[in-house]
Scaffold this active site. Structure first.
Site, PDB file in Angstrom:
ATOM      1  CB  SER A 188      -3.216  25.115   4.562  1.00  0.00           C
ATOM      2  OG  SER A 188      -1.832  24.867   4.544  1.00  0.00           O
ATOM      3  CE1 TYR A 216      -4.157  21.400   0.797  1.00  0.00           C
ATOM      4  CE2 TYR A 216      -2.252  22.726   1.422  1.00  0.00           C
ATOM      5  CZ  TYR A 216      -3.388  22.015   1.771  1.00  0.00           C
ATOM      6  OH  TYR A 216      -3.776  21.945   3.087  1.00  0.00           O
TER       7      TYR A 216
HETATM    8  N1  NAP Z   1      -2.874  17.701   8.026  1.00  0.00           N
HETATM    9  C1  NAP Z   1      -2.272  18.860   7.907  1.00  0.00           C
HETATM   10  O1  NAP Z   1      -1.096  19.020   8.243  1.00  0.00           O
HETATM   11  C2  NAP Z   1      -3.049  20.038   7.374  1.00  0.00           C
HETATM   12  C3  NAP Z   1      -2.405  21.281   7.355  1.00  0.00           C
HETATM   13  C4  NAP Z   1      -3.091  22.376   6.870  1.00  0.00           C
HETATM   14  C5  NAP Z   1      -4.402  22.237   6.442  1.00  0.00           C
HETATM   15  N2  NAP Z   1      -4.998  21.023   6.472  1.00  0.00           N
HETATM   16  C6  NAP Z   1      -6.391  20.934   5.995  1.00  0.00           C
HETATM   17  O2  NAP Z   1      -7.169  20.245   6.946  1.00  0.00           O
HETATM   18  C7  NAP Z   1      -8.328  19.690   6.293  1.00  0.00           C
HETATM   19  C8  NAP Z   1      -8.530  18.268   6.778  1.00  0.00           C
HETATM   20  O3  NAP Z   1      -7.456  17.480   6.312  1.00  0.00           O
HETATM   21  P1  NAP Z   1      -6.811  16.304   7.158  1.00  0.00           P
HETATM   22  O4  NAP Z   1      -5.412  16.698   7.417  1.00  0.00           O
HETATM   23  O5  NAP Z   1      -7.680  15.923   8.295  1.00  0.00           O
HETATM   24  O6  NAP Z   1      -6.744  15.176   6.033  1.00  0.00           O
HETATM   25  P2  NAP Z   1      -7.499  13.781   5.863  1.00  0.00           P
HETATM   26  O7  NAP Z   1      -7.254  12.905   7.040  1.00  0.00           O
HETATM   27  O8  NAP Z   1      -7.064  13.302   4.516  1.00  0.00           O
HETATM   28  O9  NAP Z   1      -9.038  14.167   5.829  1.00  0.00           O
HETATM   29  C9  NAP Z   1      -9.616  14.775   4.713  1.00  0.00           C
HETATM   30  C10 NAP Z   1     -11.109  14.557   4.732  1.00  0.00           C
HETATM   31  O10 NAP Z   1     -11.645  15.192   3.558  1.00  0.00           O
HETATM   32  C11 NAP Z   1     -12.491  14.263   2.903  1.00  0.00           C
HETATM   33  N3  NAP Z   1     -12.580  14.455   1.465  1.00  0.00           N
HETATM   34  C12 NAP Z   1     -11.568  14.422   0.561  1.00  0.00           C
HETATM   35  N4  NAP Z   1     -12.087  14.562  -0.680  1.00  0.00           N
HETATM   36  C13 NAP Z   1     -13.425  14.682  -0.539  1.00  0.00           C
HETATM   37  C14 NAP Z   1     -14.505  14.836  -1.446  1.00  0.00           C
HETATM   38  N5  NAP Z   1     -14.318  14.853  -2.769  1.00  0.00           N
HETATM   39  N6  NAP Z   1     -15.774  14.936  -0.975  1.00  0.00           N
HETATM   40  C15 NAP Z   1     -15.991  14.877   0.358  1.00  0.00           C
HETATM   41  N7  NAP Z   1     -15.009  14.713   1.276  1.00  0.00           N
HETATM   42  C16 NAP Z   1     -13.750  14.609   0.822  1.00  0.00           C
HETATM   43  C17 NAP Z   1     -11.859  12.915   3.198  1.00  0.00           C
HETATM   44  O11 NAP Z   1     -12.835  11.913   2.967  1.00  0.00           O
HETATM   45  P3  NAP Z   1     -12.444  10.470   2.331  1.00  0.00           P
HETATM   46  O12 NAP Z   1     -12.113   9.636   3.518  1.00  0.00           O
HETATM   47  O13 NAP Z   1     -13.701  10.097   1.632  1.00  0.00           O
HETATM   48  O14 NAP Z   1     -11.280  10.690   1.408  1.00  0.00           O
HETATM   49  C18 NAP Z   1     -11.489  13.082   4.666  1.00  0.00           C
HETATM   50  O15 NAP Z   1     -12.599  12.840   5.487  1.00  0.00           O
HETATM   51  C19 NAP Z   1      -8.055  19.826   4.796  1.00  0.00           C
HETATM   52  O16 NAP Z   1      -8.803  20.905   4.299  1.00  0.00           O
HETATM   53  C20 NAP Z   1      -6.572  20.119   4.729  1.00  0.00           C
HETATM   54  O17 NAP Z   1      -6.219  20.874   3.586  1.00  0.00           O
HETATM   55  C21 NAP Z   1      -4.366  19.925   6.932  1.00  0.00           C
END
Ligand code: NAP
Length: 370
Positions: A188, A216
């Site tokens: 990120s 984070y």
């Molecule tokens: N969205 C943004 O704007 C953004 C920006 C920069 C970086 N990111 C990064 O992108 C990545 C994906 O995030 P997202 O935005 O797609 O969010 P999201 O929709 O919340 O997806 C996160 C995923 O991670 C899984 N997860 C969380 N805790 C876990 C654990 N203890 N063990 C296994 N799986 C786990 C969740 O599973 P559950 O359903 O079981 O919780 C979900 O499948 C992350 O690394 C985030 O930091 C996102």
């Protein structure tokens, strides 16, 4: 440099970090206007990809898209039933098309290092090659009080950095068997706000006041530092490239912990935010673009201190100034390996064909053959 000068430098980096996040929100759509959505992938038949956190958001889109492109995809998730329901739905959707998707679920909970060890043992028992590992799963518990995993680590640090680091190292033999192979860490741009004190990864010493942003951003910076050292330690003949990407600012469940009023605002700016499918593009690009190995080998030859980092528009970009701090990166490496129960020279020993002891594994790490 005096203490005061250091503090004001810290503030300047902090302000620059927030400005970069704001810039991303305002301009990411314009900067990425050359990209198709969904991203067009090269043929992926014969490739095996593991995607962590594939039950929602960016990870869900990536798993589906990679499987549709012909790859064998493993959804590494803690909610295995939700993942199996998704697979059933996707198989129904594509039943009239080319054939069934080659996709399966394996259980992985990053809040437990034992679960990471179990996952790796089950995977390694297959003795198969792995071509792409996507460390996507992550948390950002916005505004929440500081919490710790049962392993004793601050949860952002564990889920976003320590557990994916252990997973990556335990899967090295399989990744090298599959070379040319890639590890793509979904990072990120908020790492620009991060600072990592390797003696205080849990942010409990009192030197800094904990906030979810500190937790984070520090975990994402630690991931880049760890990836950079890993990339340096791997000999180029191993054929494995380690990268970090920013997906952009994406409308996913990541905002689920925001106070309701801010959540409403977040959903009112859909024009600026990427959809999950758009947010998946930079990772898919790093995972599949045929020119990536050459780009990575140029960086290696330049002795650039940071692993390749791609922005949400799939262009190579600069990680933060702190990510270039080689001394801090080495300290983060040593501390990370200590906390995840591996010797700090695990990679060198593995490359030399030694068996490496591992606290969280069911067997020791086995030698690699490359
Ligand atoms: N969205 C943004 O704007 C953004 C920006 C920069 C970086 N990111 C990064 O992108 C990545 C994906 O995030 P997202 O935005 O797609 O969010 P999201 O929709 O919340 O997806 C996160 C995923 O991670 C899984 N997860 C969380 N805790 C876990 C654990 N203890 N063990 C296994 N799986 C786990 C969740 O599973 P559950 O359903 O079981 O919780 C979900 O499948 C992350 O690394 C985030 O930091 C996102």
């Amino acid at each position: 440099m005096g203490g005061k000068a250091q503090i004001s430098l810290g503030w300047i980096e902090w302000i620059k970090g927030w400005l970069l996040v704001l810039y991303d929100i305002l301009f990411q759509r314009i900067l990425a206007c050359h990209l198709k959505n969904p991203l067009q992938l090269p043929p992926l038949n014969g490739l095996t990809c593991i995607v962590t956190g594939a039950t929602s958001g960016i990870g869900l889109e990536m798993a589906k898209h990679l499987a549709e492109g012909g790859a064998h995809v493993v959804m590494a998730c803690r909610k295995t039933r939700a993942a199996n329901d998704l697979i059933q739905k996707w198989q129904k959707e594509c039943s009239g098309m080319a054939g069934l998707l080659d996709i399966e679920v394996m259980e992985l909970d990053l809040l437990s290092l034992e679960s990471v060890g179990k996952f790796a043992s089950a995977w390694n028992a297959r003795q198969g090659p792995l071509h792409v590992l996507i460390n996507n799963a992550g948390i950002f518990s916005i505004g929440a009080p500081q919490t710790f995993s049962k392993d004793g680590f601050e949860e952002h640090m564990q889920v976003n950095h320590l557990a994916p680091a252990l997973l990556t190292l335990l899967l090295l033999p399989s990744l090298i068997r599959g070379s040319p192979s890639r590890v793509v860490n979904v990072n990120s741009n908020m790492h620009h706000l991060g600072f990592v004190d390797s003696n205080d990864l849990n942010v409990t010493s009192g030197k800094r006041k904990y906030s979810s942003v500190i937790g984070y951003s520090g975990s994402k910076l630690a991931q880049i530092m760890f990836s950079s050292v890993l990339q340096k330690k791997l000999p180029s003949e191993a054929g494995l490239n380690v990268m970090c990407v920013s997906p952009g600012v994406v409308m996913t469940n990541v905002a689920r912990d925001l106070p309701r009023i801010i959540q409403t605002g977040y959903h009112l700016i859909p024009y600026f935010l990427f959809s999950a499918q758009e947010g998946a593009r930079s990772t898919l690009f790093a995972a599949t673009d045929p020119d990536i190995p050459e780009y990575c080998s140029v960086l290696r030859a330049d002795d650039w201190p940071v692993c390749p980092y791609f922005s949400g528009d799939c262009r190579p970009t600069n990680a933060s100034a702190e990510a270039h701090n080689v001394d801090s990166a080495m300290k983060v490496w040593d501390k990370t390996l200590e906390l995840i129960g591996l010797p700090s020279n695990a990679v060198e020993r593995l490359m030399e064909g030694e068996v490496v002891p591992c606290k969280y594994c069911h067997q020791n790490m086995t030698e690699v053959d490359y």
